[in-house]
Write an enzyme that holds these catalytic residues in place. Structure first.
Site, short mmCIF file in Angstrom:
data_model
loop_
_atom_site.label_atom_id
_atom_site.label_comp_id
_atom_site.label_asym_id
_atom_site.label_seq_id
_atom_site.Cartn_x
_atom_site.Cartn_y
_atom_site.Cartn_z
CB ILE A 290 -5.24 -40.14 37.86
CG1 ILE A 290 -6.08 -40.09 39.13
CG2 ILE A 290 -6.11 -40.28 36.60
CD1 ILE A 290 -6.83 -41.37 39.47
CD GLU B 80 -5.97 -50.29 35.49
OE1 GLU B 80 -7.03 -50.42 36.11
OE2 GLU B 80 -5.60 -49.22 34.99
CG LEU C 226 -11.18 -45.87 38.47
CD1 LEU C 226 -10.99 -47.35 38.17
CD2 LEU C 226 -12.65 -45.49 38.35
CB ALA D 45 -10.37 -45.17 47.83
CD GLU E 90 -11.56 -40.62 46.24
OE1 GLU E 90 -11.64 -40.60 47.49
OE2 GLU E 90 -12.52 -40.39 45.49
N PRO E 91 -6.30 -41.04 47.75
CG PRO E 91 -5.49 -38.95 48.43
CD PRO E 91 -6.54 -39.60 47.57
#
Length: 348
Positions: A103, A331, A69, A74, A71-72
């Protein structure tokens, strides 16, 4: 928890979460690999029958999973995901290009990937969910992060270069529907991890306090230390109660969802399902938020009970302290859990 027709054990979620609690007590790193198999629940819930037949027996046989899910650019804001999914008319396949970061278990066999399938979009409505199979290639692990804790579980930066993937469910529902379901399951898992780490911290603290003698007696005899350990136990029991009760709510509405696949629900069954779903939605962020914060507090107090020894690598509490810190971040941070829980709390 996957049905027997896919070679699962058809396990109820409550004992599964109890097992996650126990595994975390032994090793918070290992539970991340062990617990990510819960991604299979999302495939079971939203994928088509062919995909279920293809992937679920593999997971039940022991293959590992990951959820790609972050990203750098997000992290908490998953609407900002930019990993690109392009459909090729020539061979009827989807191809993924871009980078994913932080991840957990990124080298797993099967991954659920959030990607931007709709050209020109910038929000969550342009995102879809994809299933990536490591056997198809196209993804390289650019680096494995050097973390403060949970070192037994690899956290990877992944580069996707024309990685072949399958659309899971419908387009544009990736974030709005599927990731929300995925995250709720994952948050329950992190709540279980937090409770397990809390338990480990409590056990280390009480064992040391009974053993360590100062001023001619065990330090547990001193009211200040006894009070710390009593509070640790109260936080541990409270978070475990909240975890198991939340899981029961999830279990109930998932059971009704499953029955609804076989036959239409009676009106009272449907209203009961909705009631449990509401409870699950309200309690999941509270269970994750509170148990992770308590776990950090218990790990802190465990080091404190050990005194100078707690700062040394010779004792388990130093590792527990490092392992605990991530639980209130990943999470969804505690602050995000507050945002998710607040409307349920304020509306009673």
């Amino acid at each position: 928890s996957i049905p027997r027709r896919y070679n699962g054990l058809n396990f109820s979620l409550v004992p599964y979460i109890m097992a996650a609690d126990m595994v975390s007590r032994a090793d918070a790193g290992f539970v991340n690999i062990w617990g990510l198999q819960d991604c299979a629940e999302t495939i079971y819930e939203f994928a088509n029958e062919e995909q279920k037949q293809k992937y679920l027996p593999r997971v039940c046989a022991g293959e590992t999973m990951a959820m790609d899910l972050t990203e750098p650019d997000a992290g908490s804001d998953l609407q900002a995901v930019m990993l690109k999914a392009t459909y090729s008319e020539a061979d009827g396949c989807w191809y993924l290009n871009g980078v994913k970061r932080f991840i957990t278990n990124g080298d797993g066999h099967i991954a659920l990937v959030l990607a931007r399938s709709e050209e020109g979009t910038k929000d969550g409505r342009g995102l879809s969910m994809f299933i990536y199979d490591r056997n198809d290639g196209g993804v390289t692990v650019r680096r494995i992060e050097n973390k403060m804790g949970i070192k037994g579980s690899p956290t990877c930066e992944l580069v996707f270069k024309n990685a072949k993937a399958e659309l899971c469910g419908s387009r544009k529902l990736g974030l709005i529907k599927y990731v929300m379901a995925l995250m709720n399951g994952a948050r329950l898992g992190i709540a279980a991890q937090s409770v397990g780490v809390s338990e480990a911290a409590y056990r280390e603290a009480i064992a040391y306090a009974r053993d360590r003698k100062q001023f001619g007696q065990a330090i547990i005899e001193f009211p200040a230390v006894f009070e710390m350990i009593s509070l640790m136990k109260a936080k541990l029991d409270a978070s475990r109660s909240l975890l198991y009760e939340t899981t029961r709510f999830v279990d109930m509405y998932k059971a009704y969802e499953d029955i609804a696949k076989e036959r239409s629900l009676e009106p009272e069954e449907r209203s009961e399902m909705k009631a449990y779903q509401k409870l699950a939605d309200a309690f999941t962020p509270m269970a994750k938020g509170m148990s992770s914060e308590f776990c950090n507090q218990n790990a802190y107090d465990c080091v404190q009970v050990h005194g100078g020894s707690g700062f040394m690598k010779d004792y388990a509490c130093e590792r527990i302290y490092r392992d605990a810190r991530i639980t209130s971040i990943y999470e969804g941070t505690t602050q995000l859990q507050v945002v998710a829980a607040i409307r349920h709390v304020t509306t009673g």
